[in-house]
Scaffold this active site. Sequence first.
Site, PDB file in Angstrom:
ATOM      1  N   GLY A 249       0.782  -1.235   0.000  1.00  0.00           N
ATOM      2  CA  GLY A 249       0.000   0.000   0.000  1.00  0.00           C
ATOM      3  C   GLY A 249       0.808   1.276   0.000  1.00  0.00           C
ATOM      4  O   GLY A 249       0.244   2.371   0.098  1.00  0.00           O
ATOM      5  N   ARG A 294       2.374  -1.770  -6.170  1.00  0.00           N
ATOM      6  CA  ARG A 294       2.480  -0.538  -6.943  1.00  0.00           C
ATOM      7  C   ARG A 294       3.855   0.113  -6.823  1.00  0.00           C
ATOM      8  O   ARG A 294       4.411   0.586  -7.807  1.00  0.00           O
ATOM      9  CB  ARG A 294       1.423   0.435  -6.391  1.00  0.00           C
ATOM     10  CG  ARG A 294       1.323   1.770  -7.056  1.00  0.00           C
ATOM     11  CD  ARG A 294       0.451   2.706  -6.189  1.00  0.00           C
ATOM     12  NE  ARG A 294      -0.746   2.032  -5.714  1.00  0.00           N
ATOM     13  CZ  ARG A 294      -1.889   1.976  -6.382  1.00  0.00           C
ATOM     14  NH1 ARG A 294      -2.003   2.577  -7.525  1.00  0.00           N
ATOM     15  NH2 ARG A 294      -2.919   1.341  -5.867  1.00  0.00           N
ATOM     16  N   TYR A 335     -11.254   4.984 -10.825  1.00  0.00           N
ATOM     17  CA  TYR A 335     -10.922   5.741  -9.606  1.00  0.00           C
ATOM     18  C   TYR A 335     -10.679   7.226  -9.824  1.00  0.00           C
ATOM     19  O   TYR A 335     -10.262   7.908  -8.908  1.00  0.00           O
ATOM     20  CB  TYR A 335      -9.620   5.237  -8.966  1.00  0.00           C
ATOM     21  CG  TYR A 335      -9.392   3.764  -8.835  1.00  0.00           C
ATOM     22  CD1 TYR A 335     -10.170   3.000  -7.969  1.00  0.00           C
ATOM     23  CD2 TYR A 335      -8.357   3.145  -9.516  1.00  0.00           C
ATOM     24  CE1 TYR A 335      -9.912   1.645  -7.810  1.00  0.00           C
ATOM     25  CE2 TYR A 335      -8.096   1.789  -9.353  1.00  0.00           C
ATOM     26  CZ  TYR A 335      -8.886   1.046  -8.502  1.00  0.00           C
ATOM     27  OH  TYR A 335      -8.625  -0.284  -8.344  1.00  0.00           O
ATOM     28  N   CYS A 362     -15.955   2.574 -27.054  1.00  0.00           N
ATOM     29  CA  CYS A 362     -17.298   3.139 -27.167  1.00  0.00           C
ATOM     30  C   CYS A 362     -17.895   3.343 -25.791  1.00  0.00           C
ATOM     31  O   CYS A 362     -18.740   2.573 -25.332  1.00  0.00           O
ATOM     32  CB  CYS A 362     -18.177   2.224 -27.992  1.00  0.00           C
ATOM     33  SG  CYS A 362     -17.747   2.340 -29.716  1.00  0.00           S
ATOM     34  N   TYR A 391      -1.115  -1.922 -12.275  1.00  0.00           N
ATOM     35  CA  TYR A 391      -2.571  -1.878 -12.444  1.00  0.00           C
ATOM     36  C   TYR A 391      -2.992  -1.288 -13.785  1.00  0.00           C
ATOM     37  O   TYR A 391      -4.049  -0.674 -13.891  1.00  0.00           O
ATOM     38  CB  TYR A 391      -3.238  -1.135 -11.268  1.00  0.00           C
ATOM     39  CG  TYR A 391      -2.848  -1.722  -9.937  1.00  0.00           C
ATOM     40  CD1 TYR A 391      -3.275  -2.994  -9.566  1.00  0.00           C
ATOM     41  CD2 TYR A 391      -2.001  -1.037  -9.056  1.00  0.00           C
ATOM     42  CE1 TYR A 391      -2.887  -3.564  -8.364  1.00  0.00           C
ATOM     43  CE2 TYR A 391      -1.610  -1.608  -7.851  1.00  0.00           C
ATOM     44  CZ  TYR A 391      -2.060  -2.863  -7.514  1.00  0.00           C
ATOM     45  OH  TYR A 391      -1.667  -3.429  -6.328  1.00  0.00           O
TER      46      TYR A 391
HETATM   47  C1  LIG Z   1      -3.062  -5.122  -3.498  1.00  0.00           C
HETATM   48  C2  LIG Z   1      -2.407  -5.785  -2.366  1.00  0.00           C
HETATM   49  C3  LIG Z   1      -1.080  -5.477  -2.070  1.00  0.00           C
HETATM   50  C4  LIG Z   1      -0.269  -4.462  -2.807  1.00  0.00           C
HETATM   51  O1  LIG Z   1      -0.795  -3.190  -2.727  1.00  0.00           O
HETATM   52  P1  LIG Z   1       0.019  -1.976  -3.404  1.00  0.00           P
HETATM   53  O2  LIG Z   1      -0.836  -0.806  -3.112  1.00  0.00           O
HETATM   54  O3  LIG Z   1       0.097  -2.264  -4.851  1.00  0.00           O
HETATM   55  O4  LIG Z   1       1.353  -1.930  -2.751  1.00  0.00           O
HETATM   56  C5  LIG Z   1      -0.481  -6.176  -1.037  1.00  0.00           C
HETATM   57  N1  LIG Z   1      -1.153  -7.099  -0.317  1.00  0.00           N
HETATM   58  C6  LIG Z   1      -2.442  -7.403  -0.584  1.00  0.00           C
HETATM   59  C7  LIG Z   1      -3.114  -8.440   0.211  1.00  0.00           C
HETATM   60  C8  LIG Z   1      -3.110  -6.754  -1.607  1.00  0.00           C
HETATM   61  O5  LIG Z   1      -4.388  -7.061  -1.844  1.00  0.00           O
END
Ligand SMILES: *Cc1c(COP(=O)(O)O)cnc(C)c1O
Length: 432
Positions: A249, A294, A335, A362, A391
């Site tokens: 995250g 990410r 988003y 479209c 993504y």
């Molecule tokens: C999506 C996800 C991640 C990675 O999230 P990022 O924002 O891409 O770093 C890690 N662990 C789990 C369980 C996820 O669903």
Amino acid sequence: MFVSENLSVNEKGHLAVSGVDTVDLAAQYGTPLYVMDEEVIRSACRRFKKSIDSFYGGAGLVCYASKAFCCREMCRIMKDEGIGLDVVSGGELYTAASVDFPMENICFHGNNKTDEELTLALEKKVGRIIVDNIFELERLNALAEKAGVTANIMYRIKPGIDAHTHNFIRTGQIDSKFGFALETGEAFEAVKKAIELKNINLAGLHCHIGSQIFDIDPFVHAAEVMLGFIAKIKNELGFEVKQLNLGGGFGIKYTNSDNPAPFENYMEKVSVKVKEVCEKENISLPFIIIEPGRSIAAPAGLTLYTVGGIKNIPNIRTYVSIDGGMCDNPRYALYKSEYDIEVANKAGEPKTESITLAGKCCESGDLIGENMPVQHIEVGDTVAVLATGAYNYSMSSNYNRIPKPAVVMVKDGSSRVVVKRETMEDIIRNDL
Ligand SMILES: *Cc1c(COP(=O)(O)O)cnc(C)c1O
């Protein structure tokens, strides 16, 4: 000037990726084209790995969240860097297995894994299956018993953290489809159950509080809550939870107004809290897993398109139409995600225009962005959308029966295809 450090303007005034001219790439491979920079991917892996070494004495594992960008070459790179993988489907697991990825370093996630997927995970001896709910636990126990094995699991826990991010990508709060709730006692009951089941080994706990998070506090708080729960389990059940998976995250820079802290800062602050709670609660330091997705893939990528038409609607907006769109990058439609763009063949010029970048699908909502500052833009120009490494390809579709673009990897001044462009034959491959 650019959101990613590997980008520059070359002597022709073109946008370059680690020295490779993007206009040449577009000419050589065609557009739309995903371009990934291998060195950016590898150096992010090394930084994450190094932070586990410096803050946890190496007692941990970095698992790349492959849903951000999964293909065989990406799995090979992770294997080569000594990074584990987080997979969320049989398809991602199959991709990893196809390059002999070390299965013990895989975390298998998902809130509704099928029996086929769980069976594949047991057969392949996946290191950790992250169990999402009690139904899955019971199914997995039965499947493991049938196979005569013990399933190594972690529980996905909702720690009740409200990370300040887009509502669709918040997953740590109680109103989420993912995991067991702490507040209601659901998680504690599930732990008791896992300890009782014969073919289940509860190796650890997992949480993932969301995506594109810029604040450090939610990560620190999540670690504190999870360790508090580990302490409660030890005190009340006499059971030691040995591993803690803190998810991913970490936020990245999509536009120049994004200002994420370097991830070493999160890692350090979280590790201080982890050690503090362990000492206070008298529990041993768990093996730590993190799952960046990410932050490994996004800054490494960009997408190249060709401008086919421009519609200037006076006093309203200018639509610039490209040869891709929501089929290769659905993130604005999903988003309202923001991106920086450049006219790749005029990257040295100042940005004097503001445009809406429209796809060819479209669908009126098929936009890559609105109010995007850009250089003077004309039909035939090559547009680069930056920081699309995560993504984008992984969320791409064949909407309107548009073939998926190729993925090209750039390294040491040269380029190679790592995913072939789909053909019209691919489009009808499964039609009878
Ligand atoms: C999506 C996800 C991640 C990675 O999230 P990022 O924002 O891409 O770093 C890690 N662990 C789990 C369980 C996820 O669903």
